[in-house]
Design a protein around this motif. Structure first.
Motif, PDB file in Angstrom:
ATOM      1  N   ASP A  89     -17.794  49.761   1.516  1.00  0.00           N
ATOM      2  CA  ASP A  89     -17.044  48.774   1.704  1.00  0.00           C
ATOM      3  C   ASP A  89     -16.214  48.518   0.253  1.00  0.00           C
ATOM      4  N   ASP A 124     -12.292  40.972   5.427  1.00  0.00           N
ATOM      5  CA  ASP A 124     -11.502  41.464   4.456  1.00  0.00           C
ATOM      6  C   ASP A 124     -11.910  42.805   3.997  1.00  0.00           C
ATOM      7  N   ARG A 157     -13.097  46.805   3.898  1.00  0.00           N
ATOM      8  CA  ARG A 157     -12.401  47.961   4.194  1.00  0.00           C
ATOM      9  C   ARG A 157     -13.361  49.098   4.025  1.00  0.00           C
ATOM     10  N   ALA A 197      -9.869  48.804   7.742  1.00  0.00           N
ATOM     11  CA  ALA A 197     -10.476  47.471   8.139  1.00  0.00           C
ATOM     12  C   ALA A 197     -10.619  47.453   9.635  1.00  0.00           C
TER      13      ALA A 197
END
Length: 365
Positions: free
Chosen positions: A87, A115, A117, A135
């Motif tokens: 992430d 949030d 990604r 995402a």
């Protein structure tokens, strides 16, 4: 689950508790082998799977199989890699394990932050490949499934029986800015032959996994629709009726909410499949995925690592639903020698993808 033989360039993977879907394209031989990365990450509570394999090359070495060396053009599993999910917003990292050659599995992953990604990183020797950070989309529709048994032409049989799986899908309640894809796997109970024995012990359960129609690519582009919350009907799978319908036969339908880039990737794959008429024909060129080399921008990496929001819906048939006669090929017959039965009647291991237990969701419906 046993390892599935890999037979092509684009190998699309998803997990049901694990499942593999596959679409194949041939590729001209290159001087060097190329890595194929195929995987799917979802927000479902299930194993996340990535497959790694290598394309053929001019200098490919023969492979030892059952004591004999063989040389073929099929991609081969690539077991010598470290695979991790990252992430990029927090730096959190998850490592995949490899239960079978080329099969990398991440257990216990939980998507918790909108949030986040995610990108995939594959490292081996001088290779260092990554996927473009993505995402997980926030919106998705829903499915209401149904099935029907119909007649169809199949090769030389003008009156073959098939089951057709449809969804009445409810689209996300917004105008545009969403992209959907459907993927279907199937699982059925297989009755092994119950041979008489002093303890009257039945054979173990056998559940077989597969894909009813891996070449079908079902997509919806929400940007082309001005219909928030509307219901649409889609055929998501077809399967010829055979002895797998003698017992409970599940169709597991995933609706995937994907990125625009993933949608465009699958649209191009579908275009090639439709234009050639066969998923085994050679495409005009490899389709560029979302994997790249960290160190060499000219390095070619094939395949796609997909990140999606997912919703699972299941439907099953039983023998009572089938309007056709099906012969019970594995029933015990006195006087018939064991070696006269089909191998699939004797052991669950005769199926490439099978387990001798019921998945946790088997009796939920």
């Amino acid at each position: 689950m046993t390892k599935r033989k890999i037979t092509g360039l684009f190998i699309v993977l998803l997990a049901f508790n694990s499942c593999v879907e596959q679409i194949d394209f041939k590729l001209d031989k290159a001087e060097n082998e190329r890595l194929i990365v195929s995987g799917l990450l979802t927000d479902l509570d299930e194993p996340q799977i990535v497959y790694l394999s290598l394309t053929t090359s001019i200098d490919r070495e023969p492979l030892l199989v059952d004591g004999n060396y063989t040389l073929d053009d099929k991609p081969r599993p690539f077991p010598a890699a470290q695979v991790k999910l990252v992430d990029e917003t927090t730096g959190s990292t998850w490592y995949y394990q490899q239960p079978n050659p080329g099969v990398y599995v991440l257990e216990g992953f939980r998507h918790e932050s909108p949030d986040a990604r995610y990108y995939l990183e594959v490292s081996s020797g001088g290779w260092d490949f990554r996927s473009v950070p993505q995402a997980i989309p926030e919106v998705i529709g829903s499915d209401e499934l149904s099935f029907s048994f119909e007649r169809t032409r199949s090769e030389d049989n003008p009156d073959a029986a098939q089951v057709v799986i449809r969804t009445e899908a409810t689209l996300p309640d917004q105008v545009g800015d969403y992209y959907l894809r459907w993927m279907v796997d199937n699982a059925y109970y297989w009755d092994l032959t119950f041979f008489p024995n002093p303890f009257n012990t039945p054979p173990p359960p056998c559940v077989v996994f597969g894909f009813p129609e891996p070449e079908r690519i079902t997509l919806v582009n929400g940007d082309l629709l001005d219909a928030p919350g509307t219901k649409i009907t889609q055929i998501v799978a077809k399967k010829l009726v055979d002895q797998s319908f003698l017992s409970r036969h599940y169709f597991n339908v995933r609706q995937l909410s994907i990125s625009k880039d993933a949608y465009e990737y699958w649209r191009r794959v579908r275009e090639i499949v439709n234009n050639t008429g066969s998923v085994f024909d050679t495409p005009p060129a490899p389709i560029k995925g979302n994997m790249y080399s960290v160190n060499d921008p000219d390095e070619v990496v094939l395949g796609y690592f997909e990140v999606s929001k997912a919703k699972m819906t299941r439907i099953y048939t039983t023998l009572a639903d089938v309007p056709y006669y099906l012969e019970k090929i594995c029933e015990y017959q006195p006087g018939k020698a064991r070696d006269q039965y089909d191998p699939t009647c004797l052991t669950c291991g005769a199926f490439p993808n099978s387990v001798m237990y019921f998945p946790s969701w088997w009796f939920d419906q």
